[in-house]
Design an enzyme around this catalytic site. Sequence first.
Site, PDB file in Angstrom:
ATOM      1  N   HIS A   1       8.607   9.338  -7.979  1.00  0.00           N
ATOM      2  CA  HIS A   1       7.720   8.214  -7.632  1.00  0.00           C
ATOM      3  C   HIS A   1       7.792   7.133  -8.428  1.00  0.00           C
ATOM      4  CE1 HIS A   1       4.062   9.096  -9.057  1.00  0.00           C
ATOM      5  NE2 HIS A   1       3.331   8.139  -8.794  1.00  0.00           N
TER       6      HIS A   1
HETATM    7  C1  UD1 Z   1       0.598   4.453  -6.115  1.00  0.00           C
HETATM    8  C2  UD1 Z   1      -0.431   3.949  -7.775  1.00  0.00           C
HETATM    9  C3  UD1 Z   1       0.094   5.078  -9.175  1.00  0.00           C
HETATM   10  C4  UD1 Z   1       0.237   6.755  -8.431  1.00  0.00           C
HETATM   11  C5  UD1 Z   1       0.729   6.520  -7.080  1.00  0.00           C
HETATM   12  C6  UD1 Z   1       0.175   7.712  -6.358  1.00  0.00           C
HETATM   13  C7  UD1 Z   1      -1.140   2.064  -9.173  1.00  0.00           C
HETATM   14  C8  UD1 Z   1      -0.796   1.103  -9.769  1.00  0.00           C
HETATM   15  N1  UD1 Z   1       0.273   3.093  -9.003  1.00  0.00           N
HETATM   16  O1  UD1 Z   1       1.453   3.795  -6.732  1.00  0.00           O
HETATM   17  O2  UD1 Z   1      -0.144   5.651 -10.408  1.00  0.00           O
HETATM   18  O3  UD1 Z   1       0.649   7.447  -8.730  1.00  0.00           O
HETATM   19  O4  UD1 Z   1       0.317   5.435  -6.169  1.00  0.00           O
HETATM   20  O5  UD1 Z   1       1.521   7.851  -4.690  1.00  0.00           O
HETATM   21  O6  UD1 Z   1      -1.894   2.070  -9.044  1.00  0.00           O
HETATM   22  N2  UD1 Z   1       3.503   2.380   0.804  1.00  0.00           N
HETATM   23  C9  UD1 Z   1       2.991   3.400   2.361  1.00  0.00           C
HETATM   24  N3  UD1 Z   1       2.263   3.812   2.693  1.00  0.00           N
HETATM   25  C10 UD1 Z   1       1.129   4.011   1.911  1.00  0.00           C
HETATM   26  C11 UD1 Z   1       1.398   3.611   0.487  1.00  0.00           C
HETATM   27  C12 UD1 Z   1       2.237   2.747   0.163  1.00  0.00           C
HETATM   28  O7  UD1 Z   1       4.650   2.899   2.982  1.00  0.00           O
HETATM   29  O8  UD1 Z   1       0.362   4.225   2.185  1.00  0.00           O
HETATM   30  C13 UD1 Z   1       4.686   1.848   0.697  1.00  0.00           C
HETATM   31  C14 UD1 Z   1       4.483   0.362   0.161  1.00  0.00           C
HETATM   32  O9  UD1 Z   1       5.966   0.367   0.246  1.00  0.00           O
HETATM   33  C15 UD1 Z   1       3.691  -0.234  -0.677  1.00  0.00           C
HETATM   34  C16 UD1 Z   1       4.865   1.247  -2.255  1.00  0.00           C
HETATM   35  O10 UD1 Z   1       4.356   2.102  -1.119  1.00  0.00           O
HETATM   36  O11 UD1 Z   1       4.610  -0.920  -1.281  1.00  0.00           O
HETATM   37  C17 UD1 Z   1       4.525   1.567  -2.830  1.00  0.00           C
HETATM   38  O12 UD1 Z   1       2.831   2.091  -2.920  1.00  0.00           O
HETATM   39  P1  UD1 Z   1       1.692   1.268  -4.104  1.00  0.00           P
HETATM   40  O13 UD1 Z   1      -0.100   1.915  -3.488  1.00  0.00           O
HETATM   41  O14 UD1 Z   1       1.407  -0.446  -4.264  1.00  0.00           O
HETATM   42  O15 UD1 Z   1       2.295   1.824  -5.450  1.00  0.00           O
HETATM   43  P2  UD1 Z   1       2.898   3.301  -5.434  1.00  0.00           P
HETATM   44  O16 UD1 Z   1       3.910   3.619  -5.904  1.00  0.00           O
HETATM   45  O17 UD1 Z   1       1.521   4.261  -3.944  1.00  0.00           O
END
Ligand code: UD1
Length: 367
Positions: free
Chosen positions: A207
């Site tokens: 991820h």
């Molecule tokens: C976040 C953390 C990362 C951690 C990871 C674990 C930061 C900078 N990053 O990254 O350190 O290792 O979580 O999973 O805080 N999305 C969904 N559903 C959700 C959450 C996210 O669909 O419940 C999608 C959205 O399109 C979003 C993307 O995933 O834009 C990324 O989510 P985000 O929380 O921004 O970062 P992660 O890559 O999950």
Amino acid sequence: MLTFISVVGARPNFMKVAPLHRALLPHADRVQHLICHTGQHYDEKMSKVFFEDLELPQPDIYLGVGSGSHAEQTARVMVEFEKVCLEHQPDLVIVVGDVNSTLACSVTAAKLHIPVAHVEAGLRSFDRDMPEEINRMVTDVIADYLFVTEDAGMRNLRHEGVAEEKIFFVGHVMIDSLSYYREKAALSPALAEFDLLPKAYTLVTLHRPSNVDVKENLEKILSIFEAIQEQTRFIFPVHPRTRNRIAEFGLQQRFDAITSLTLCDPIGYLDFLKLMDNAALILTDSGGIQEESTWLQVPCVTLRESTERPVTAEVGTNEVVGLSVPLAVEKSRAALNGSAKRGNIPELWDGKAAERIVKILLEKLSK
Ligand code: UD1
């Protein structure tokens, strides 16, 4: 009565706060412990299922910030968390790990002169392209109590000039959860559900933006799977970020062509622990899974250039190979042939970190 607020935001936070919550329960006469969920992760499979598996109570406070750019997400947490602090006037804010919610809440609390405890402090990848590295550094500068999981964390904080009396080597709360739930996880039907046999498959998680947001890098990772596909089954629970990128880059067909690879939705805590514990090999770019595989003594090949958790490579089963396809294939084959390096369990990863933390906090903060 003291009030502590623990912050959770993203998937890797929940299993770190659960043991702290459990360790605080016997002190309920002295400490009111509130759990604040920022809503950084909000899908049922990224959040709710963890509360159920980890027997965490419903969050006392839910901020519902959702996804966004780094600035948007961090700013929304700060605005909402400031209101929470003003309303509850906590004596301590506890943040864990290195996600955007960790940074946002520690900055907000510090500006209101509320003491901050950072659990999992001191880790450094020395790679500022990782958003988590910025979050770790800023949080550690601000925190009043820094709880450290491994020796490298102690060295990093000392090197950065953090006062000795703020730093505590306590072990790892995430390992507390792993040891507490391992027996229960053994009862999970996850292997049967995916038609997998113990020690006869590779578990994959990916991820990191540096891997999955860059088409060329995701293609390199596909080449690794393709090179070892005859030797192993794969189970790959796909993070939402990765799911979006596979579709965007038009790579779904290439994944589908690997017949021994099963892609599935994100998996809950207990089922995932069962899959880790029984894997022949774990291929990952996660921070936490490097540590969990070390504790479970399962071979782990990490598709990252660096690790902020060097004990996993120095003492544990972890091999950090970057995006070198030949090296990843070589180390993976070694694991699948049963000739991977053996590992040991790092110091103080004994399931008692949360108790140590609570003892220290109560001594320091008693009214
Ligand atoms: C976040 C953390 C990362 C951690 C990871 C674990 C930061 C900078 N990053 O990254 O350190 O290792 O979580 O999973 O805080 N999305 C969904 N559903 C959700 C959450 C996210 O669909 O419940 C999608 C959205 O399109 C979003 C993307 O995933 O834009 C990324 O989510 P985000 O929380 O921004 O970062 P992660 O890559 O999950």
